[in-house]
Design an enzyme around this catalytic site. Structure first.
Site, PDB file in Angstrom:
ATOM      1  CB  VAL A 678      -1.089  -0.102   1.382  1.00  0.00           C
ATOM      2  CG1 VAL A 678      -2.047   1.609   0.792  1.00  0.00           C
ATOM      3  CG2 VAL A 678      -2.193  -1.293   1.281  1.00  0.00           C
ATOM      4  CG  ASP A 785      -8.573  -4.915   8.488  1.00  0.00           C
ATOM      5  OD1 ASP A 785      -7.645  -5.315   9.736  1.00  0.00           O
ATOM      6  OD2 ASP A 785      -7.293  -3.878   7.443  1.00  0.00           O
TER       7      ASP A 785
END
Length: 918
Positions: A678, A785
């Site tokens: 990311v 998540d």
């Protein structure tokens, strides 16, 4: 002297008061004592006082008080009703010992806490009705040691719904031979249902749902031949449904939903000849529906949804002449929808979505019953919509999306004046849109996207006075022009008609105060943008990319207070971009592809007006040609080494190519372009995005790409936008919006510790976002998540946005296990949401709280901690609201998945918490 007189007067007053209390008979005195021990924030007991003692010592002075009823001679209290009086405190029980003639005691819907006094339960031997529901009593329920359970020999009703009792269910209640109604639902009772509960002699109503019960359901319950209503679901049992329940011959209502049951439906249920409602949803039942179930001709409601039931719908269902609700959604059923279903005369609700049904819908569907709600979405149905589906004139929701339907929409729906919601997207419908909106007075939601419709948008759409959502996008041959009065539809908020070959000009923006989203990208719209757009005060998004718009950009766009997305790229606009910061905040992507448009964030307008720069332009052209040659070479290398790169863009992302995205990473090697999983990247037009790298496995490539496409099409106010992704055979780069959101939940909470209104808004927003992912997306998209660092916020308001949704679970998917993975991940989301609520309510002290630790903590202790953290006092009106939110959290973190609510229920519970205490 005056001081002495004053003291004498006070002494006389207290003496009179003392004599009055002494003179009061025991029942009145007990109630006055009870009042002094309670917290009465609403002053509900204001008339509980006496001025002078009664002349007769036999007459009870309290008989005239609110909630108190005496016998005919007013010599004894026979009924005490303190329900819904906003009372709090604990009860000692001693004050009730004098009420030997009491027949009814109702203290429901208050905030009483502590243990429930045994004096009340075992000494009021004449009691016939005891209602202590909707309080916060904790500890063990009086268990009747020493045979005390049989002392209430006259008790008919015992209602203890929604408290915090723990420990095992009280066994000795089974000795109450006159008991007809027993409600112990909504607490924290543990252990199994006692087999002795099968020995009630006259029980008609039994409710044990919503506890922490486990073990096997005792087969002895089959002996309850007087029972008409049984709810024992929302627990975590083991094993199967006892077939002996088939012996409960008087049973009319049976609910064992959300109970972790396995096995299959017992054939012996066919003996329940009076059964009207059967709810077994959200379990693990498998195999086929037994043919014998069709023999229960009294059935009105049948809900077997969210199980693992396979096979077809039995033809024996033809005998269910009274059936109104048939819910088989979210199973593994297949085959066709039998003609017998269409012949049921009472059917009004049909839910069979998310199965594997195929074939055509019965032609007579809707002709033999007053069908109101049909949802057959996400199957493999084909053929046309039955022409008589609305022939009885009450159909208000028709949900058929994600099938293979063909044919036209007329006349099956065109004259259905009762319709409120129509979802037909993702099919192959053709022909014109037949709706006459003046004949659809209640329609509020229409989605006809991703079909093959033609003939343009109906001209009278502005007459749809309740329409708030209209999506006709991706009908490439629709054509036509935008209706002149389209923006004046009074409630229209979302209008989407991208990729529909629409031509003509934009209608004047008048009376468009409700509109929030206008999506018209990739059409043939021409003409100018007018200044009247400033009247659209609620507009948040306007996407006109890929059209033929000319002229300049109106400065009045800057007058729109809520505008967040403006995409005018790839048109023929000219002139300078207005200098207001709103226009610059949109980034270059919003304006690129307009050759004659200049000004920030594009190049300066002076570059376009000076002929002296011709040589520079020529040099630039040569450079561009060289770059193109280099890019082609790089493209060729990538194509040979890793496969061709492709780009998928969603609403809000400019028209980038995959090479545009790859070059922004600053590396000539695509495999090394994003070193971390990311990171952030600045695309060629200046927009900053979050980039997530995913390594593809050959077996999962199609699944991952399909899920990413679904995620990108998911649009909700509480979700961070997925802008697009580019991919080859080995890698996917996913682009996320990074422009609107600053700060995480943990950071916001540091400055909002005492702001209950903000916390409530955040909790509700997160719940709505998860609910959208779980219940509005098909198939469902688990977040995967849920945590505080993935809850982001807008600069201007405290509105939560869920980030990082979908990624963790997506990588575990394959086509064979998709439903199982989705269900498991949804349960994890619900659990994490419960933990997130507790984290918010405790200002981070219960971050990632262990569910078992919280469940073992007494509920009243936890509530006190939460009240203290949020500075909610015992007299604070919002205490009840906080309590309700805590209860939702505790439901979500229950150890057994089947005990947890779905996100739709969680949103509803939170809404009830908000509305109940307003």
């Amino acid at each position: 002297m005056e001081s002495s007189k004053h003291n004498k007067l006070c002494s006389c007053f207290y003496l009179c008061l003392f004599l009055t209390l002494v003179a009061a008979e025991p029942q009145t005195e007990s109630l006055l004592t009870l009042k002094s021990q309670l917290t009465d924030n609403s002053n509900s007991l204001k008339d509980w006082f006496i001025i002078t003692p009664e002349v007769s010592d036999k007459v009870v002075a309290c008989c005239s008080w609110s909630g108190v009823r005496c016998n005919q001679n007013s010599t004894s209290v026979v009924s005490l009703d303190l329900s819904s009086k906003n009372l709090a405190g604990s009860l000692s029980g001693k004050e009730f010992l004098v009420f030997t003639e009491l027949l009814e005691l109702n203290i429901s819907d208050n905030s009483f806490s502590g243990e429930f006094p045994t004096e009340i339960f075992f000494n009021l031997t004449n009691l016939r009705s005891l209602d202590i529901s909707r309080n916060n009593f904790s500890g063990r329920f009086p268990d009747g040691n020493g045979g005390g359970g049989s002392s209430l020999k006259n008790l008919i009703l015992l209602d203890a719904l929604s408290n915090s009792f723990s420990g095992p269910l009280p066994i000795h209640l089974s000795q109450l031979e006159n008991l007809k109604a027993l409600n112990l639902a909504g607490s924290y009772f543990t252990g199994s249902i006692p087999s002795q509960y099968g020995s009630f002699k006259n029980l008609e109503f039994l409710h044990l749902g919503g506890n922490l019960l486990s073990g096997h359901i005792p087969q002895e319950l089959g002996n309850l031949t007087t029972l008409t209503h049984m709810e024992i679901g929302y627990n975590s049992y083991e094993g199967v449904i006892p077939w002996q329940i088939g012996y409960m011959s008087e049973l009319k209502y049976l609910d064992i939903a959300g109970a972790n049951l396995s096995g299959f439906l017992p054939k012996h249920f066919s003996n329940l000849t009076k059964l009207e409602s059967l709810f077994l949803f959200r379990n693990h039942l498998s195999r086929e529906i037994p043919w014998e179930l069709g023999q229960i001709t009294s059935l009105v409601n049948l809900d077997l949804s969210d199980n693992h039931i396979s096979g077809t719908i039995p033809e024996s269902f033809s005998g269910l002449k009274n059936l109104r609700l048939l819910n088989l959604m979210y199973n593994e059923m297949s085959g066709t929808l039998p003609q017998v279903i269409a012949q049921l005369p009472s059917l009004d609700t049909l839910f069979i979505w998310n199965n594997y049904f195929s074939g055509s819908l019965p032609k007579s569907l809707g002709m033999n019953s007053k069908l109101r709600w049909v949802d057959v979405s996400t199957n493999s149905f084909e053929g046309e919509i039955p022409q008589g589906i609305c022939s009885r004139g009450v159909l208000f929701k028709v949900i058929l999306f994600s099938n293979n339907f063909t044919g036209t929409l007329s006349p099956s729906l065109s004259n259905c004046s009762t319709l409120v919601r129509i979802r037909l997207e993702d099919n192959s419908f053709s022909g014109v849109i037949p709706f006459s909106f003046s004949q659809l007075p209640d329609i509020s939601y229409i989605d006809l996207s991703r079909n093959k419709l033609t003939g343009g948008i109906p001209l009278d759409i502005s007459k749809a006075t309740k329409l708030d959502y209209f999506n006709i996008s991706n009908n490439p041959e629709l054509g036509g022009k935008l209706p002149p009065q389209i923006w004046s539809a009074p409630r229209l908020q979302n209008f989407s008609a991208s990729s529909c070959s629409i031509s003509g000009s934009l209608p004047e923006f008048e009376s468009c105060k409700a509109i929030t989203v206008i999506e018209l990208s990739n059409n043939n719209i021409s003409g100018r943008l007018t200044q009247t757009v400033s009247t659209c005060g609620s507009l948040q998004k306007m996407d006109l990319a890929g059209n033929r718009m000319t002229g300049g950009i109106p400065e009045r766009f800057a007058k729109l207070p809520h505008l967040r997305v403006l995409d005018l790229s790839h048109n023929n606009l000219s002139g300078s971009i207005p200098s207001d910061k709103l226009f610059q905040s949109m980034g270059k992507h919003a304006y690129e592809g307009n050759a004659n448009l200049c000004g920030l964030p594009l190049k300066s307008c002076s570059a376009y007006s000076s002929r002296k720069l011709v040589s520079v332009l020529v040099a630039c052209l040569v450079s561009i040609l060289l770059m193109i040659v280099a890019a082609l070479a790089l493209y060729y290398i990538r194509q040979r080494s890793q496969g061709q790169w492709k780009m998928v863009s969603f609403a809000g992302l400019p028209h980038f190519t995959a090479d545009d995205v790859l070059r922004s990473f600053g590396s000539p090697e695509p495999s090394e372009a994003v070193p971390a999983s990311v990171s952030k990247a600045v695309l060629p037009t200046g927009i900053t995005v979050i980039v997530r790298k995913i390594e593809l496995q050959d077996k999962k490539k199609s699944v991952v790409l399909n899920v990413l496409t679904q995620m990108g099409n998911a649009r909700h106010v509480n979700l961070v936008r997925l802008l697009g992704f580019c991919y080859n055979n080995h890698l996917v780069y996913v682009l996320y919006d990074n422009n609107l959101h600053t700060g995480t939940l943990a950071e916001k909470m540091k400055t909002k510790k005492k702001d209950w209104a903000t916390k409530k808004r955040i909790i509700t927003g997160v719940a709505k976002g998860l609910c959208f992912l779980h219940h509005e997306c098909y198939p469902a998209i688990p977040h995967g998540d849920v945590k505080s660092s993935n809850i982001l916020f807008d600069d201007d308001k405290i509105e939560p946005y869920l980030g990082e949704f979908g990624f963790k679970y997506m990588l575990h998917l394959n086509t064979d296990q998709m439903n199982d993975v989705i269900r498991a991940e949804q349960q994890k989301d619900i659990y994490k949401f419960g933990e997130l609520i507790l984290e918010i309510l405790t200002n981070g002290k219960l971050m990632n709280a262990g569910g078992l630790m919280i469940q073992n903590k007494p509920k009243d202790v936890l509530l006190r901690e939460v009240y203290a953290e949020n500075e909610v006092g015992s007299s604070d009106f919002k205490q009840g609201e906080v309590k309700r939110v805590v209860e939702v959290a505790l439901l979500c973190i229950r150890s057994d998945q089947s005990d947890r609510p779905c996100m739709e229920d969680a949103v509803r519970f939170l809404s009830e918490a908000e509305n109940r205490f307003k």
